[in-house]
Design a protein around this motif. Sequence first.
Motif, PDB file in Angstrom:
ATOM      1  N   GLY A   8      -8.631  12.961 -13.393  1.00 36.00           N
ATOM      2  CA  GLY A   8      -9.084  12.735 -12.030  1.00 36.00           C
ATOM      3  C   GLY A   8     -10.557  12.382 -11.955  1.00 36.00           C
ATOM      4  N   SER A  38       4.117   9.677 -11.431  1.00 38.20           N
ATOM      5  CA  SER A  38       2.973  10.020 -10.596  1.00 38.20           C
ATOM      6  C   SER A  38       2.651  11.481 -10.853  1.00 38.20           C
ATOM      7  N   ASP A  48      -8.687  12.837  -4.494  1.00 37.92           N
ATOM      8  CA  ASP A  48      -8.958  11.588  -5.192  1.00 37.92           C
ATOM      9  C   ASP A  48      -7.677  11.012  -5.771  1.00 37.92           C
ATOM     10  N   LYS A  49      -7.773   9.772  -6.190  1.00 36.82           N
ATOM     11  CA  LYS A  49      -6.670   9.094  -6.866  1.00 36.82           C
ATOM     12  C   LYS A  49      -7.272   8.297  -8.006  1.00 36.82           C
ATOM     13  N   THR A  51      -6.097   5.827 -11.409  1.00 37.22           N
ATOM     14  CA  THR A  51      -5.006   5.118 -12.062  1.00 37.22           C
ATOM     15  C   THR A  51      -5.424   4.789 -13.481  1.00 37.22           C
ATOM     16  N   ASP A  55      -0.407   6.841 -11.895  1.00 39.95           N
ATOM     17  CA  ASP A  55      -1.255   7.331 -10.805  1.00 39.95           C
ATOM     18  C   ASP A  55      -1.421   8.843 -10.897  1.00 39.95           C
ATOM     19  N   TYR A  56      -2.663   9.286 -10.774  1.00 42.35           N
ATOM     20  CA  TYR A  56      -3.015  10.707 -10.788  1.00 42.35           C
ATOM     21  C   TYR A  56      -3.630  11.046  -9.433  1.00 42.35           C
ATOM     22  N   TYR A  57      -3.045  12.013  -8.742  1.00 45.58           N
ATOM     23  CA  TYR A  57      -3.523  12.421  -7.420  1.00 45.58           C
ATOM     24  C   TYR A  57      -4.043  13.857  -7.489  1.00 45.58           C
ATOM     25  N   ASN A  59      -5.466  16.717  -4.876  1.00 47.27           N
ATOM     26  CA  ASN A  59      -5.255  16.887  -3.442  1.00 47.27           C
ATOM     27  C   ASN A  59      -5.992  18.088  -2.876  1.00 47.27           C
ATOM     28  N   THR A  88       0.215  17.306   0.002  1.00 47.28           N
ATOM     29  CA  THR A  88       0.794  16.027  -0.388  1.00 47.28           C
ATOM     30  C   THR A  88       2.298  16.191  -0.446  1.00 47.28           C
ATOM     31  N   ASN A  96      -1.089  11.524   0.814  1.00 51.15           N
ATOM     32  CA  ASN A  96      -2.026  12.641   1.038  1.00 51.15           C
ATOM     33  C   ASN A  96      -2.181  12.823   2.536  1.00 51.15           C
TER      34      ASN A  96
END
Length: 98
Positions: A8, A38, A48-49, A51, A55-57, A59, A88, A96
């Motif tokens: 992240g 994901s 944040d997000k 890539t 994809d890494y979120y 939250n 999320t 989000n």
Amino acid sequence: MSHYPILGVCTTLEEGGNHKDSDYITDLFYKHNDKRISCLSGHVHLLDKATYNVDYYCNGALSGYWWEEGDKKSVAKYWYKETSPGYTFDNGLIENTS
């Protein structure tokens, strides 16, 4: 899904780091890049997000309300820095709500 972020943007801040196995996990995901992957996490309570092949979120969190009024780094009441309490969910698309 992981409590600690696997990867992240916000993990470069003083609040914490990436998952201990982040190198191993990101390599594993790359080997399986034919699958939809994901990653969700929230330990640092920032939004944040990133890539990097997948994809890494990272939250915000409902538990953010324990921050009460916030502090000098909070941009609003109950926020942690620039992230409001939130969550999320995956309804086919990751969203989000912070």
